[in-house]
Write an enzyme that holds these catalytic residues in place. Structure first.
Site, mmCIF file in Angstrom:
data_model
loop_
_atom_site.group_PDB
_atom_site.id
_atom_site.type_symbol
_atom_site.label_atom_id
_atom_site.label_comp_id
_atom_site.label_asym_id
_atom_site.label_seq_id
_atom_site.Cartn_x
_atom_site.Cartn_y
_atom_site.Cartn_z
ATOM 1 N N HIS A 43 -22.218 8.857 -13.622
ATOM 2 C CA HIS A 43 -21.713 9.261 -12.025
ATOM 3 C C HIS A 43 -20.383 9.773 -12.270
ATOM 4 C CE1 HIS A 43 -22.215 10.167 -7.754
ATOM 5 N NE2 HIS A 43 -20.977 9.676 -7.815
ATOM 6 N N ARG A 72 -25.924 14.634 -0.963
ATOM 7 C CA ARG A 72 -25.357 13.380 -0.470
ATOM 8 C C ARG A 72 -23.914 12.973 -0.609
ATOM 9 N NH1 ARG A 72 -22.542 9.163 -1.857
ATOM 10 N NH2 ARG A 72 -23.390 8.953 -3.821
ATOM 11 N N ASP A 73 -23.405 12.998 -1.873
ATOM 12 C CA ASP A 73 -21.975 12.696 -2.225
ATOM 13 C C ASP A 73 -20.982 13.876 -1.777
ATOM 14 O OD1 ASP A 73 -19.811 11.438 -3.196
ATOM 15 O OD2 ASP A 73 -20.757 11.158 -5.046
ATOM 16 N N ASN A 103 -17.291 15.523 -7.316
ATOM 17 C CA ASN A 103 -18.057 15.371 -8.434
ATOM 18 C C ASN A 103 -17.814 16.135 -9.309
ATOM 19 O OD1 ASN A 103 -19.909 14.147 -5.820
ATOM 20 N ND2 ASN A 103 -20.375 13.116 -7.630
ATOM 21 N N HIS A 149 -16.615 11.743 -11.365
ATOM 22 C CA HIS A 149 -16.021 12.595 -10.401
ATOM 23 C C HIS A 149 -14.944 13.611 -11.243
ATOM 24 C CE1 HIS A 149 -17.115 11.783 -6.262
ATOM 25 N NE2 HIS A 149 -17.881 10.867 -7.097
ATOM 26 N N CYS A 185 -15.616 9.896 -1.756
ATOM 27 C CA CYS A 185 -16.072 9.018 -1.080
ATOM 28 C C CYS A 185 -15.127 8.557 0.183
ATOM 29 C CB CYS A 185 -15.791 7.638 -1.927
ATOM 30 S SG CYS A 185 -16.466 6.079 -1.215
#
Ligand code: ZN
Length: 304
Positions: free
Chosen positions: A205, A15-16, A247, A207, A238
């Site tokens: 979460h 996803r990310d 990430n 980065h 993002c």
């Protein structure tokens, strides 16, 4: 006690990572990659996002990917939803856990979901009040440590948003969406939020934009955090937060914890099989990782 401790890692690369990659991964390759990640021992994978396909073409196949992934044994399948429509699509597809990003930065929130943080909290509340048997709802406070658009994000805003979400979400995560956090700040903010919502505060979460991903993960760990999001090869970012990059790297995070004697449940060699699939599926995409490049140290033993 060393050796008794364990952490839970959620792989967010599909996803990310992929939503910000420059190259599209074909659906079949995504499925094979997710299966390989699960085979390596990842028990939770964020496989996609129910955003409008026109906005992020890389996520257009999320429903199909969720439907495939829920067939993998012992895997918790997570999907992101930015609003009620995304929530309904995620439920329909059969996601086990649905995560809602709520930006603590007003500017990021308006740009990302065209809602103020307060409106976004109400949107999540509306979703949480609908029937969703057996489905976990996570409220993720994004840009919790700073924002490329707004700059500083007041810690009181983070605490207020996390507390509001804890009223109706099963768990709350704090996200350093753009990689602004430092370890002292991580400890301070996690402590403040934990003081308000206790064990509802779950994941970090993080980065790696400024190279502090692992340092921040360790700081969170020392503050009692046992759930971490990370992305294979450090993919990620993002699309609505310019300057955000990858990430924290799953491979390096696994190595850090395992070498400390903290169990991840993840097999490093099998993780390399998944990394190979990732590289082959989008060969032009840069992927990172110190431990995969250097190899495991001689005599390395995983946490027992
Ligand atoms: Zn992120």
């Amino acid at each position: 006690m060393a050796g008794m401790d364990r952490v839970h890692i959620c792989e967010v690369g599909p996803r990310d990572g992929l939503q910000n990659a420059h190259h599209l991964m074909p659906t079949e390759a995504k499925k094979a990659w997710i299966a390989a990640l699960a085979a390596a021992g990842l028990k939770e994978i964020e496989v996609g996002s129910f955003v409008p396909p026109k906005l992020i073409p890389a996520m257009a196949d999320t429903a199909e990917v969720v439907k495939y992934s829920i067939g993998i044994k012992d895997l918790k399948v997570v999907a992101l939803a930015p609003n009620l429509k995304g929530f309904q699509r995620a439920l329909e597809a059969g996601a086990h856990k649905i995560t809602f990003p709520v930006s603590a930065s007003r500017k990021h929130s308006e740009s990302n979901v065209r809602m103020t943080p307060e409106q976004m909290i109400e949107e999540v509340r509306k979703c949480a009040q609908l029937p969703h048997p057996g489905v976990e709802i996570e409220g993720a406070v994004s840009t919790a440590f700073g924002c490329t658009m707004q700059g500083e994000v007041p810690e009181d805003d983070v605490v207020r948003i996390a507390s509001a979400l804890a009223e109706f979400c099963d768990c709350v995560a704090l996200a350093d969406t753009v990689g602004y956090a430092n370890p002292a700040q991580i400890k301070r903010v996690f402590r403040k939020v934990k003081h308000q919502i206790g064990s509802k505060l779950e994941a970090a979460h993080l980065h790696n934009t400024r190279g502090l991903g692992l340092a921040n993960a360790l700081a969170a760990y020392e503050e009692g955090v046992r759930h971490f999001d990370s992305s294979m090869g450090g993919l990620g970012g993002c699309p609505f937060a310019p300057g955000a990059s990858g990430n924290v790297i799953t491979e390096d995070l696994v190595f850090m914890f395992e070498s400390m004697g903290v169990k991840t449940g993840i097999d490093f060699q099998k993780l390399m099989v998944a990394r190979d699939l990732l590289r082959k599926a989008i060969p032009q995409e840069p992927i990172y990782g110190h431990t995969p490049e250097a190899g495991l140290p001689k005599g390395f033993r995983a946490a027992a």
